[in-house]
Design a protein around this motif. Structure first.
Motif, PDB file in Angstrom:
ATOM      1  N   LYS A 109       2.399   1.764  -3.443  1.00  0.00           N
ATOM      2  CA  LYS A 109       1.411   2.266  -4.407  1.00  0.00           C
ATOM      3  C   LYS A 109       1.133   3.744  -4.177  1.00  0.00           C
ATOM      4  CE  LYS A 109      -3.229   1.597  -6.293  1.00  0.00           C
ATOM      5  NZ  LYS A 109      -3.471   3.062  -6.292  1.00  0.00           N
ATOM      6  N   GLU A 110       1.000   4.137  -2.921  1.00  0.00           N
ATOM      7  CA  GLU A 110       0.740   5.538  -2.614  1.00  0.00           C
ATOM      8  C   GLU A 110       1.918   6.419  -3.012  1.00  0.00           C
ATOM      9  OE1 GLU A 110      -2.347   5.093   1.168  1.00  0.00           O
ATOM     10  OE2 GLU A 110      -0.192   5.244   1.533  1.00  0.00           O
ATOM     11  N   GLY A 127       1.000  15.946  -3.062  1.00  0.00           N
ATOM     12  CA  GLY A 127      -0.185  15.252  -2.586  1.00  0.00           C
ATOM     13  C   GLY A 127      -0.570  15.741  -1.199  1.00  0.00           C
ATOM     14  N   THR A 152       0.833  -1.205   0.000  1.00  0.00           N
ATOM     15  CA  THR A 152       0.000   0.000   0.000  1.00  0.00           C
ATOM     16  C   THR A 152       0.862   1.247   0.000  1.00  0.00           C
ATOM     17  OG1 THR A 152      -1.769  -1.159   1.190  1.00  0.00           O
ATOM     18  CG2 THR A 152      -1.800   1.251   1.240  1.00  0.00           C
ATOM     19  N   ASP A 188       1.601   6.905  -6.655  1.00  0.00           N
ATOM     20  CA  ASP A 188       0.489   7.819  -6.939  1.00  0.00           C
ATOM     21  C   ASP A 188       0.903   9.279  -6.725  1.00  0.00           C
ATOM     22  OD1 ASP A 188      -1.136   5.690  -7.539  1.00  0.00           O
ATOM     23  OD2 ASP A 188      -2.122   5.631  -5.572  1.00  0.00           O
ATOM     24  N   ASP A 213       2.625  10.383  -9.712  1.00  0.00           N
ATOM     25  CA  ASP A 213       1.643  10.614 -10.783  1.00  0.00           C
ATOM     26  C   ASP A 213       0.989  11.990 -10.634  1.00  0.00           C
ATOM     27  OD1 ASP A 213       2.093   8.201 -12.002  1.00  0.00           O
ATOM     28  OD2 ASP A 213       0.492   7.151 -10.940  1.00  0.00           O
ATOM     29  N   ALA A 214       0.779  12.399  -9.369  1.00  0.00           N
ATOM     30  CA  ALA A 214       0.203  13.730  -9.120  1.00  0.00           C
ATOM     31  C   ALA A 214       1.231  14.820  -9.388  1.00  0.00           C
ATOM     32  CB  ALA A 214      -0.294  13.821  -7.677  1.00  0.00           C
ATOM     33  N   HIS A 256       4.967   1.416 -12.675  1.00  0.00           N
ATOM     34  CA  HIS A 256       5.569   1.415 -11.343  1.00  0.00           C
ATOM     35  C   HIS A 256       6.234   0.078 -11.001  1.00  0.00           C
ATOM     36  CE1 HIS A 256       1.855   4.171 -10.596  1.00  0.00           C
ATOM     37  NE2 HIS A 256       2.789   4.793 -11.296  1.00  0.00           N
TER      38      HIS A 256
END
Length: 358
Positions: free
Chosen positions: A169-170, A259, A166, A173, A176-177, A190
Motif C-alpha cells: 500500500k505504501e 515521498g 502495508t 501511495d 500516487d504522490a 492498485h
C-alpha cells in the motif's frame, strides 16, 4: 475430405504465426508503440486487468501458472497412457503450438509491446549515455551517503517494517504522490500481491515479477524485509508499462524520491548501491572496496543478511533459469540480457548530471 483436414492442420498455426510476425514488424516503429499503444491502448488494458483481479486476496497469476503446469502434466500422462503414435504426437505438437502462439499474441498485446517503446527517457528528456569511471565514483559515493543516512534514520526513529500488505500500500501511495511531478507514473486501481510460491521463486532467483495476463505485480515475500519496498516499486513500474528492467527500477526510484518514507528510501538506495558499486568494482576494485568500508555497520549487516538469503536458495537449476531469462530479455529488446538490470546505473548518472542530486 482429407485435403480439407490437411488444410485445417496447418491453417490456424500459420495465421497465428503471421499475427506474431506482424506484431513484431509493428514493434519496429517505437514512435507508434510509445504514442499509440503505450499511451492509449495499454493503460485501459492494465486498468481493466487490475479491476478484474485486484480485489482477490491471493495471486491469481501464480494460480493461473500452476493450473497451466498441471494441465500440461495431465496432457503428457494421458498421451502416453493411450497408445501413443507418431500421428498423435504430431497433432499434440500442433495443438501445443497453437496454444503457445495464442498465448504469446496475448502476451504482446496485453503488455510486452512496451518493450519496444521509447520509454521513460523520452518522457523526461533524459537520455543515459556512456559514463566515465569518475562519474561512476561520484554517483556511487552519493548513493553510499544516502544509504548510510537512511539506515541511521530508520534506527534513530525506531522504524519497524509493516507486513507485506502495508508495504504494498505504501508503495502505491508513493506512486500516487509521484504523479504530481511525473504524470506518466499515475497508478490507478492498485494491485500488488505476494507470490504464492515464494520458495520456488527464490530457488529460481526471482524477487518479483509482473503477470501480464492478470495485471498483478508480484513480490516474493521470502526475501529479506528491507528489500521488499523497492521490489514492490520496481514491479509497479512494470505495471505502468515500463517493460525494461532498468526503466522499471528508475520509475521506482522516482516514486521513492517523491515521498519521505525512510524504509523505502533505504530499500531503494540499498538496491542502487549494490548495482553501482558492483559496476565500480569491475572498473576500480580498490575504490569499490573503500565504499564498502565506509558503509554503516547496520548496512553491512543487511548486506550480509541478503547474501545469506541468496546463498540459502542456491541450486543447480538457478544458473540455467538465469540464462533462460537473460535470453528472454535479449529477445525482447534488451540486448544485455540479465545485465539489463545493471543499466539503472546509467539512469542514475544521467539523472545526477541533470539535477545535481540523487
Amino acid at each position: 475430405m482429407q485435403q480439407a483436414l490437411n488444410k485445417k492442420w496447418w491453417f490456424t498455426p500459420f495465421i497465428l504465426l503471421l499475427i506474431v510476425i506482424l506484431l513484431h514488424v509493428l514493434a519496429l516503429w517505437p514512435w507508434f508503440i510509445e504514442n499509440v499503444y503505450s499511451a492509449y491502448v495499454y493503460p485501459p488494458i492494465a486498468y481493466l486487468l487490475r479491476l478484474l483481479t485486484g480485489w482477490l486476496p491471493f495471486s491469481t497469476g501464480d494460480a493461473l501458472y500452476a493450473l497451466v503446469a498441471i494441465w500440461l502434466i495431465v496432457k503428457i500422462i494421458l498421451f502416453f497412457r493411450y497408445k501413443p503414435s507418431w500421428k498423435k504426437f504430431g497433432m499434440a505438437l500442433r495443438n501445443l503450438a497453437v496454444k503457445g502462439l495464442g498465448a504469446y499474441i496475448f502476451f504482446l498485446l496485453l503488455w510486452a509491446l512496451n518493450y519496444y517503446r521509447y520509454g521513460i527517457g523520452y518522457k523526461m528528456h533524459l537520455f543515459p549515455d556512456r559514463y566515465s569511471t569518475e562519474d561512476l565514483k561520484t554517483v556511487t559515493a552519493q548513493i553510499r551517503e544516502q544509504l548510510n543516512a537512511s539506515r541511521k534514520r530508520i534506527d534513530s526513529l525506531h522504524i519497524r517494517y509493516g507486513d507485506d500488505k502495508t508495504i504494498f500500500k505504501e508503495a502505491a501511495d508513493l506512486y500516487d504522490a509521484a504523479k504530481a511531478t511525473y504524470p506518466y507514473l499515475s497508478y490507478p486501481n492498485h494491485s500488488v500481491k505476494k507470490m504464492l510460491a515464494g520458495d520456488i521463486g527464490s530457488y529460481g532467483g526471482f524477487l518479483g515479477y509482473y503477470n501480464p495476463f492478470t495485471g498483478e505485480a508480484q513480490v516474493n515475500a521470502k526475501a529479506p524485509v528491507f528489500v521488499l519496498p523497492f521490489i514492490a516499486c520496481h514491479e509497479i513500474g512494470h505495471q505502468l508499462g515500463f517493460a525494461s528492467e532498468s526503466e522499471a527500477s528508475f520509475a521506482g526510484f522516482l516514486a521513492v524520491r517523491s515521498g519521505n518514507l525512510p524504509a523505502f528510501n533505504y530499500s531503494a538506495y540499498f538496491d542502487m548501491f549494490l548495482y553501482a558499486n558492483g559496476e565500480l568494482y569491475s572498473r576500480d576494485s580498490i575504490a569499490a572496496r573503500e565504499n564498502v568500508k565506509l558503509l554503516d555497520t547496520l548496512v553491512k549487516k543487511d548486506i550480509n543478511t541478503y547474501r545469506q538469503y541468496l546463498y540459502a536458495y542456491r541450486n543447480p537449476l538457478e544458473p540455467l533459469l538465469t540464462k533462460l531469462y537473460g535470453n528472454y530479455l535479449k529477445a525482447h529488446n534488451q540486448p544485455k540480457g540479465i545485465e539489463s538490470y545493471d543499466e539503472i546505473v546509467a539512469w542514475l548518472i544521467a539523472y545526477y548530471k541533470k539535477y545535481g542530486r540523487l
